[in-house]
Design a protein around this motif. Structure first.
Motif, PDB file in Angstrom:
ATOM      1  N   GLY A   1       7.441   7.538  11.462  1.00  0.00           N
ATOM      2  CA  GLY A   1       7.624   8.770  10.711  1.00  0.00           C
ATOM      3  C   GLY A   1       6.902   8.788   9.379  1.00  0.00           C
ATOM      4  O   GLY A   1       5.696   8.566   9.297  1.00  0.00           O
ATOM      5  N   MET A   2       7.657   9.014   8.316  1.00  0.00           N
ATOM      6  CA  MET A   2       7.074   9.367   7.028  1.00  0.00           C
ATOM      7  C   MET A   2       6.564   8.189   6.209  1.00  0.00           C
ATOM      8  O   MET A   2       6.062   8.368   5.110  1.00  0.00           O
ATOM      9  N   SER A   3       6.729   6.965   6.704  1.00  0.00           N
ATOM     10  CA  SER A   3       6.196   5.814   5.982  1.00  0.00           C
ATOM     11  C   SER A   3       5.142   5.134   6.824  1.00  0.00           C
ATOM     12  O   SER A   3       5.097   5.293   8.036  1.00  0.00           O
ATOM     13  N   ASN A   4       4.279   4.398   6.194  1.00  0.00           N
ATOM     14  CA  ASN A   4       3.388   3.494   6.916  1.00  0.00           C
ATOM     15  C   ASN A   4       2.989   2.336   6.007  1.00  0.00           C
ATOM     16  O   ASN A   4       1.863   1.873   6.037  1.00  0.00           O
ATOM     17  N   THR A   5       3.930   1.900   5.180  1.00  0.00           N
ATOM     18  CA  THR A   5       3.614   0.803   4.277  1.00  0.00           C
ATOM     19  C   THR A   5       3.541  -0.502   5.050  1.00  0.00           C
ATOM     20  O   THR A   5       4.124  -0.659   6.108  1.00  0.00           O
TER      21      THR A   5
ATOM     22  N   ARG B   1       0.812  -1.212   0.000  1.00  0.00           N
ATOM     23  CA  ARG B   1       0.000   0.000   0.000  1.00  0.00           C
ATOM     24  C   ARG B   1       0.844   1.260   0.000  1.00  0.00           C
ATOM     25  O   ARG B   1       0.567   2.229   0.732  1.00  0.00           O
TER      26      ARG B   1
ATOM     27  N   HIS C   1       6.405   0.783  10.932  1.00  0.00           N
ATOM     28  CA  HIS C   1       7.010   1.907  10.249  1.00  0.00           C
ATOM     29  C   HIS C   1       6.813   3.158  11.082  1.00  0.00           C
ATOM     30  O   HIS C   1       5.753   3.368  11.667  1.00  0.00           O
TER      31      HIS C   1
ATOM     32  N   LEU D   1       1.440  12.657   1.344  1.00  0.00           N
ATOM     33  CA  LEU D   1       0.285  13.533   1.467  1.00  0.00           C
ATOM     34  C   LEU D   1       0.653  14.986   1.582  1.00  0.00           C
ATOM     35  O   LEU D   1      -0.014  15.851   1.028  1.00  0.00           O
TER      36      LEU D   1
ATOM     37  N   PHE E   1       4.026  16.595   8.864  1.00  0.00           N
ATOM     38  CA  PHE E   1       3.816  15.379   9.654  1.00  0.00           C
ATOM     39  C   PHE E   1       4.026  15.666  11.141  1.00  0.00           C
ATOM     40  O   PHE E   1       3.219  15.281  11.986  1.00  0.00           O
TER      41      PHE E   1
ATOM     42  N   GLN F   1      -8.165  13.445   2.294  1.00  0.00           N
ATOM     43  CA  GLN F   1      -7.166  12.455   1.926  1.00  0.00           C
ATOM     44  C   GLN F   1      -7.578  11.109   2.497  1.00  0.00           C
ATOM     45  O   GLN F   1      -8.307  11.027   3.458  1.00  0.00           O
TER      46      GLN F   1
ATOM     47  N   ALA G   1      -5.939   8.286   4.515  1.00  0.00           N
ATOM     48  CA  ALA G   1      -4.742   8.270   5.354  1.00  0.00           C
ATOM     49  C   ALA G   1      -3.844   7.099   4.987  1.00  0.00           C
ATOM     50  O   ALA G   1      -4.110   5.974   5.346  1.00  0.00           O
ATOM     51  N   HIS G   2      -2.829   7.333   4.235  1.00  0.00           N
ATOM     52  CA  HIS G   2      -1.910   6.272   3.861  1.00  0.00           C
ATOM     53  C   HIS G   2      -0.486   6.621   4.276  1.00  0.00           C
ATOM     54  O   HIS G   2      -0.063   6.293   5.367  1.00  0.00           O
ATOM     55  N   ILE G   3       0.225   7.324   3.415  1.00  0.00           N
ATOM     56  CA  ILE G   3       1.662   7.514   3.603  1.00  0.00           C
ATOM     57  C   ILE G   3       1.945   8.996   3.841  1.00  0.00           C
ATOM     58  O   ILE G   3       1.745   9.813   2.938  1.00  0.00           O
ATOM     59  N   PRO G   4       2.448   9.361   5.023  1.00  0.00           N
ATOM     60  CA  PRO G   4       2.650  10.784   5.312  1.00  0.00           C
ATOM     61  C   PRO G   4       3.506  11.505   4.280  1.00  0.00           C
ATOM     62  O   PRO G   4       3.214  12.642   3.916  1.00  0.00           O
TER      63      PRO G   4
END
Lengths: 677, 508
Positions: free
Chosen positions: B390-394, B39, B388, B63, B283, B55, B57-60
């Motif tokens: 910070g800036m990721s959330n995969t 994702r 994950h 966005l 973020f 948005q 909410a997926h990957i900071p």
């Protein structure tokens, strides 16, 4: 949408003598009972749930209704929250997880995404297994089969390690067991032989599909629930039989029913037993009034569940989680939002009005229950707006206090606007927006256009919101079912016996011959026939374009691969808006659903209603301003009567609201078919 | 028209559900594991003026940067119904694998908004399979550059001719296009229902509301010249540390981050456009806000970001940027939290501070994975493990998917016991993931926190350092290599820092 002619013939029930089918839905607040009798009469009862031992309330409802042992009950069908609550309250068995060496942490690693994008302190709920209760086994299957053999000595060592941990249940989940189950089979057999009385759930039996985390999690849920569910059902079956009830069956998450022994061996499939009954009931009402495309909304005390029926059948959902624990078993599609009658309204720091997720629950309940609740709920707002009648008690025992409701609602006043009516109107508007979003998630988000469907709102408060939700989704037709407050129990009473089977079958559709398809379904069909003799069998295939990660389940009506491809392309286009030209298609899983329908309820008792005129007039506040609504007795309406909104239809277990511009016609079943004028 | 409390909530749900649907269409119909399993994608709806309405909410890191994409397209005289594509970091993009599709939504014959979907394509050509080459010195080595252009069949053919896995890319682009169209349909349906003017006003009001709430929160924060410096561990060409320096001032409800003092653009690919730096700042601001404030353009109005031209976080063409998006963005977050903590603001300890980017590829296939680690502990809660930060959330790629689709075997996947920083609340633990190559392949690793450990806060201890190990030998933070069958690559990801002094007798 063309609704059936109200005068159309109703299908008669097929009673085999003086028998009764009884559905009992044990919910968080109330236990509902519906008895279907010879001649199609429906008896309804609502009693307070006894959380400590749900069986007490269940038998209480039977006693109040004077059923069993005085009347012979053919079958009692039970919708239970025992599995759901065991997950929510973390009161399942102590489970040992046996897994492939090197992958013991799978349940903790999950899919590595965090619990909240911006709240860095929040974590996922912990797994159902303690880390010390994981036993690693030296073995490994790969995509093509054995990579590391499972030695006999290793089996013995693993069994001894499990025994030393003295578990109440065991989950076995090895990598690639969805395709190559030999190692899992060996270990499971050895454990069952060595630990009689300890349930062993193996992933290739529970959920033979790829993605190791979801499969392992689901297998663990099965082991976690099995002892508790088995104990409860065994005792319940004994007690039920002791009262002269011939048979007990249990509702599963997929909307079928199983005998207690089978249900106990598929405990994880009971996780949505409660809400599934409502969808089954909605489908039956759809059959009775001749509507096959339904969006359903069950609005209860703390939450609202949206689902849908399309082509006359509930829609399944293979994914999801219950109480934060991933559980990937077939289930009726349910989208739950926290907008129930007891959901509390508040203003956030920025002055926006919010409803839920906090709920007043059964105790203290909404402020208008007069049991000490001070904060405004959706029910309080409905009472302030005149939608509910303070003179009619809920469930025979709860009297509503308008003064308390108004005080609570007004407490939000200064920041939100002027008078209590305006605040109450805001509360119901927000609750409706939350519910509309859930309805869109089950329809629009799946490529199904709600404007071509009929809304079926039920639960105690659902029918109050029917017109408003239909408006929000552009829908033109609503069915208010007979006895909306106990529709789940009605669904239980009339539910089919149903079992769902699944087999992993990862093959390119282009390379299959019709005989391959027939051959692959054969073992599933044989098992279905043995488990539910005399059943109707439906075949499905989970298909995708080669390389995709999510499948679309399509019916398989013939063994012809070209026809399966065509069905898949149409379904994919409908859901995702595109269907790759010439892209190869593959089958991932085969599914079989075997069902044997119970007798359909006739709802004929409802047609004996005699009310042809409103009983009263009442001032109500609606979106367009104040109005005078006619007040009708929902449970006593005469067939064929037409009712123009604004109107309140007040029943014993639920109240409906027809807004201006909508007209209801009473169907012989007792359902009210509502359409735009 | 101004929205009252009710309309605000109602319309907020309506816009959010459009963005959610866009994301679902993409994830459920894309074919590459990086999009469908991990994702690594985002979806958002923008208004006609280029501000974000809602948005999924997926990957900071996606966005916050999408507004730049919309701005780039708005400069091209978009006509209603036009579909654009871009990945150029210097005109609206972030790094080349992030391909953004933007639809100019036709509302009554005019552009009424933008439907925007960004997805990380694990192959955009360039010097190395997987298009995340450590050691690239110019952006040209990192893949094909697509400036904002209308996505015609010919543009698509040109793009596909430059990649190693054209069939996969074509299928993913089809899914992405369908997601964009779903967003346009959603906004059109909303406008048809409520009227164009009311829909537009609702979007403005939602952004005004988010801005008002954000400023209220920021007004309660005292930050006057808070500074911090943190370090990047080399750029893939030179191994020397590079400074990320930040100064934070919060005044009149506006959060201002200035990066004066940061190293100049590096020779390797740890550089990033200012859009990525802005994402990272956004973020951090978002973590200071309560959950119920919608993330939209209104939040961005309360954030100012400045950096000297040509520095590492405001790079200029042709600086290479592949690692800037994934690694430098993390370090910016760390530096900001460090600065805020220095001012007594109760932010979490540092998390793993890297995405542990592993790219593998060979003939006809590419695989990209980022591996979670320890989250920093907060005051009152331990840091989550194996996530994950910070800036990721995969998500991860399931072992079973990976082995079915790539010539790789996963030999082990576990939490790193004891890897979290000690503290009153301990940091989260990192992860070990061990791969065996089953065919010859190219490897690229872009990682950090291999020598500067994630710091604890308020007396908490540091998280464990990460390690990249090939056949038993520890590799540099950023490295490329050729693997032969039987080679074993092991990633050990960093732990998060602890929060507060460990109590006497505490276990960790």
């Amino acid at each position: 949408v063309c609704l059936a002619n109200p005068q159309s013939e109703i299908r008669n029930p097929k009673w085999g003598g003086a028998v009764l089918r009884v559905g009992v839905d044990v919910g968080g607040t109330f236990t509902d009972l519906v008895a279907l009798g010879e001649g199609g009469d429906i008896r309804v009862r609502k009693v307070v749930t006894t959380p400590a031992d749900p069986a007490v309330g269940l038998f209480g409802a039977l006693d109040v209704e004077g059923l069993a042992p005085s009347d012979p009950v053919d079958v009692l069908i039970h919708g239970t929250t025992i599995a759901t609550n065991a997950l929510l309250e973390r009161r399942g068995a102590r489970v040992v997880l046996v897994t492939t060496r090197g992958f013991e942490d799978l349940l903790w690693l999950r899919r590595q995404d965090r619990a909240a994008l911006y709240d860095l302190a929040r974590d996922h709920p912990p797994p159902l297994v303690s880390r010390g209760d994981v036993v690693a086994v030296a073995e490994r299957m790969g995509p093509a089969g054995v990579l590391e053999p499972l030695a006999d000595g290793e089996v013995a060592r693993a069994v001894a390690a499990v025994r030393a941990l003295a578990p109440e249940a065991v989950a076995v989940s090895f990598l690639f067991a969805f395709r190559h189950a030999a190692h899992e089979r060996s270990i499971a057999a050895a454990l069952r032989a060595a630990l009689p009385g300890v349930p062993v759930a193996a992933s290739h039996e529970v959920l033979p599909v790829f993605r190791e985390f979801e499969r392992t999690s689901t297998t663990t849920v099965e082991a976690y629930l099995r002892p508790k569910v088995a104990t409860y059902l065994t005792r319940l079956e004994r007690d039920v039989r002791g009262r002269g009830v011939a048979a007990l069956r249990v509702m599963t998450s997929s909307g079928g029913t199983l005998p207690p022994a089978a249900a106990a061996a598929r405990a994880a499939s009971l996780a949505l037993s409660g809400p599934a009954g409502g969808v089954v009931g909605a489908r039956l009402v759809g059959v009775a009034v001749g509507v096959s495309e339904l969006l359903t909304l069950d609005m209860g005390g703390t939450s609202a569940d949206a689902s849908l029926v399309t082509g006359g059948a509930p829609v399944g959902d293979g994914g999801g989680a219950v109480a934060g624990i991933p559980l990937a078993l077939p289930a009726v599609l349910i989208e739950t939002v926290s907008a129930g009658g007891g959901s509390i309204a508040r203003l956030d720091e920025g002055g926006a009005l919010k409803v839920g997720p906090e709920s007043a629950g059964a105790v203290p309940g909404p402020a208008c229950y007069g049991r000490g609740g001070q904060r405004p709920t959706v029910t309080d707002a409905c009472l302030v707006l005149g939608w509910l009648d303070a003179a009619s008690p809920l469930a025979d025992e709860v009297r509503l206090e308008p003064g308390a409701a108004e005080r609570a609602v007004r407490s939000l006043g200064p920041a939100a606007g002027a008078d209590a009516t305006r605040v109450a109107a805001g509360i119901v508007a927000v609750a409706a927006a939350v519910m509309a979003r859930a309805l869109k998630r089950v329809s629009v988000a799946r490529g199904l256009d709600p404007r071509r469907m009929t809304l079926l709102p039920f639960g105690g408060a659902g029918p109050l919101f029917g017109c408003r939700l239909a408006d929000a989704l552009g829908m033109r037709a609503i069915v208010i079912p007979p006895h909306p407050g106990v529709l789940s129990a009605l669904g239980l009473a009339a539910a089919a016996e149903r079992i769902d089977l699944l087999a992993s079958f990862h093959r390119s559709l282009e390379q299959l011959q019709p005989r391959d398809i027939a051959g692959a379904f054969a073992p599933l069909l044989a098992e279905a026939a043995s488990q539910v003799p005399g059943s109707t069998v439906l075949r499905y295939a989970d298909c995708r374009f080669a390389g995709q990660g999510y499948e679309v389940t399509v019916p398989v009506t013939a063994d012809d691969p070209r026809q399966i491809r065509a069905t898949f392309l149409a379904a994919h286009r409908a859901r995702h808006g595109h269907a790759g030209d010439g892209q190869p298609v593959e089958i991932v899983n085969l599914r079989v659903a075997a069902l044997r329908e119970g007798a359909l309820p006739s709802f004929r008792a409802a047609t004996r209603g005699a009310a042809r005129a409103p009983r009263a007039q009442r001032a109500v506040a609606l979106a367009g301003g104040r109005a005078t609504a006619s007040v009708w007795p929902l449970d006593e309406l005469a067939a064929g009567v037409t009712i123009d909104g604004p109107a309140i239809l007040a029943g014993r277990d639920a109240t409906a609201l027809l807004e201006p511009g909508w007209r209801g016609t009473v169907h012989p079943s007792g359902a009210v078919l509502v359409e735009r004028r | 028209m101004s929205l009252d409390a009710v309309g605000l909530e109602v319309m907020g749900h309506a816009f959010a559900s459009i963005a959610e649907e866009m994301g679902l269409v993409l994830i459920h119909s894309a074919v590459s594991p990086n999009i469908r399993e991990r994702r690594d994608c985002s979806a958002a709806l923008f208004d006609a003026e280029g501000e974000m309405i809602a948005q999924a909410a997926h990957i900071p890191v996606h966005l916050g940067a999408l507004a730049e994409s919309v701005a780039a397209v708005r400069g091209l005289d978009p006509r209603p119904g036009d579909l654009f594509i871009l990945n150029d970091p210097y005109t609206g993009g972030s790094h080349l694998p992030d391909i953004t599709l933007l639809g100019a939504i036709d509302l009554d014959g005019a552009v009424g908004g933008y439907s925007v979907v960004r997805a990380h394509h694990s192959d955009v050509g360039g010097a190395q399979a997987g298009s995340m080459p450590a050691g690239a010195r110019e952006i040209f080595a990192e893949g094909v550059i697509v400036p904002p252009v209308r996505l015609t069949g010919e543009v698509e053919r040109l793009f596909l001719a430059n990649v190693r896995t054209p069939d996969t890319r074509a299928a993913d682009l089809a899914a992405q296009r369908a997601a964009v169209e779903r967003g346009a349909e959603g906004l059109r349906a909303l406008a048809a229902r409520y009227g164009l003017a009311a829909t537009r006003a609702a979007a403005r009001d939602l952004m005004d509301y988010a801005e008002r709430r954000t400023r209220e929160v920021l007004r309660r924060i005292r930050a006057d010249g808070l500074t911090a410096t943190d370090w990047l561990e080399g750029d893939g060409v030179d191994d020397a540390d590079l400074a990320i320096a930040v100064r934070v001032d919060v005044a009149d409800g506006v959060f201002h981050a200035d990066f004066t003092g940061t190293a100049p653009a590096a020779r390797g690919n740890v550089n990033c456009p200012l859009a990525v730096a802005r994402s990272a700042v956004l973020f951090v601001v978002r973590t200071l806000l309560p959950d119920d404030i919608p993330t939209n353009g209104g939040v961005q109005r309360a954030v100012r970001v400045s950096a000297p031209e040509g520095c590492l976080v405001n790079a200029r063409r042709p600086s290479a940027v592949a690692a800037g998006n994934v690694e430098t963005s993390q370090r910016i977050v760390d530096a900001l939290f460090l600065a805020l903590a220095g001012g007594g603001i109760p932010v979490p300890a540092q998390g793993q501070g890297t995405m542990n980017n592993v790219t593998l590829g060979g003939v006809g296939w590419t695989y990209y994975e980022t591996i979670g680690g320890g989250q920093g502990a907060s005051r009152g809660a331990p840091g989550p493990s194996g996530v994950h930060v910070g800036m990721s959330n995969t998500r991860n790629t399931p072992v079973e998917v990976l082995e079915l689709e790539c010539p790789l075997r996963v030999r082990g996947y576990a939490l790193r016991r004891g890897g979290g920083g000690s503290g009153q609340w301990p940091g989260g633990e990192g992860v070990t993931r061990e791969f065996e190559a089953l065919a010859p392949m190219e490897l690229s690793v872009l990682a950090e926190r291999r020598r500067h450990a994630p710091r604890g806060a308020a007396g908490g201890g540091p998280g464990a350092l990460g390690r990249t190990i090939l056949n038993g030998a520890t590799l540099a933070p950023k490295v490329t290599a050729l693997l032969e069958p039987g080679d074993v690559l092991r990633l050990e990801t960093p732990g998060g820092g602890g929060w507060g002094e460990p109590e006497q007798g505490a276990k960790r």
